[in-house]
Write an enzyme that holds these catalytic residues in place. Sequence first.
Site, mmCIF file in Angstrom:
data_model
loop_
_atom_site.group_PDB
_atom_site.id
_atom_site.type_symbol
_atom_site.label_atom_id
_atom_site.label_comp_id
_atom_site.label_asym_id
_atom_site.label_seq_id
_atom_site.Cartn_x
_atom_site.Cartn_y
_atom_site.Cartn_z
ATOM 1 N N CYS A 161 -7.171 -1.227 1.163
ATOM 2 C CA CYS A 161 -6.158 -1.695 2.099
ATOM 3 C C CYS A 161 -6.859 -1.944 3.428
ATOM 4 C CB CYS A 161 -5.064 -0.647 2.252
ATOM 5 S SG CYS A 161 -3.879 -1.051 3.565
ATOM 6 N N CYS B 259 0.175 3.207 3.631
ATOM 7 C CA CYS B 259 0.615 2.690 4.935
ATOM 8 C C CYS B 259 1.667 1.593 4.883
ATOM 9 C CB CYS B 259 -0.591 2.222 5.742
ATOM 10 S SG CYS B 259 -1.257 0.623 5.217
ATOM 11 N N CYS C 108 -7.625 -5.689 -10.088
ATOM 12 C CA CYS C 108 -7.212 -4.640 -11.010
ATOM 13 C C CYS C 108 -6.859 -3.417 -10.159
ATOM 14 C CB CYS C 108 -8.372 -4.356 -11.960
ATOM 15 S SG CYS C 108 -7.983 -3.256 -13.301
ATOM 16 N N CYS D 211 0.847 -1.187 0.000
ATOM 17 C CA CYS D 211 0.000 0.000 0.000
ATOM 18 C C CYS D 211 0.888 1.243 0.000
ATOM 19 C CB CYS D 211 -0.912 -0.009 1.221
ATOM 20 S SG CYS D 211 -1.898 1.492 1.407
#
Length: 167
Positions: free
Chosen positions: A117, A71, A140, A68
């Site tokens: 996330c 984070c 995707c 991510c």
Amino acid sequence: MTNTPETPHTSPQTSPAGFDLTPPTAEQRRTLEARLSGEERRVLLSHGTEAPHCGTLLHNKTPGTYCCQLCGLPLFQAGTKFESGTGWPSFTAPFDNAHVKLLQDNSYGMVRVETLCARCGSHQGHVFPDGPPPTGVRFCINSVALRFEPEGAALARTVQDYIDSIG
């Protein structure tokens, strides 16, 4: 009566892969969001989509982990990436199912499943039921939503570890 030792259990804030899923504190979130580009903010925080065929990670074939961008939580491994022809990086499975949150998305008159996330809630992309075997699904994902870590790089286990690693 026999005494049996208490079985240790994984905290609900820790994924099976051993990563802390505790959301960033308000202060950590401010720090993380302050370093985002305008395009990263638009995609990650406002559920936007980058233009197809322009993402920097679309043609990346280097072994490693896609994390991510906000984070640092590992979301996908390079070994699950495939060429879907859609113009966005596509994956057949998450790094750990607990790292990805799926949410029905009815925006723009479509019914889709949004990929977020699981730690920070940032928008990553969508998942579709048209992927190749073995899973039959296609995650995707927007390139700007991801940070690539080459194979062998240390992956941040906590939000604070990530903040410390990006300076």
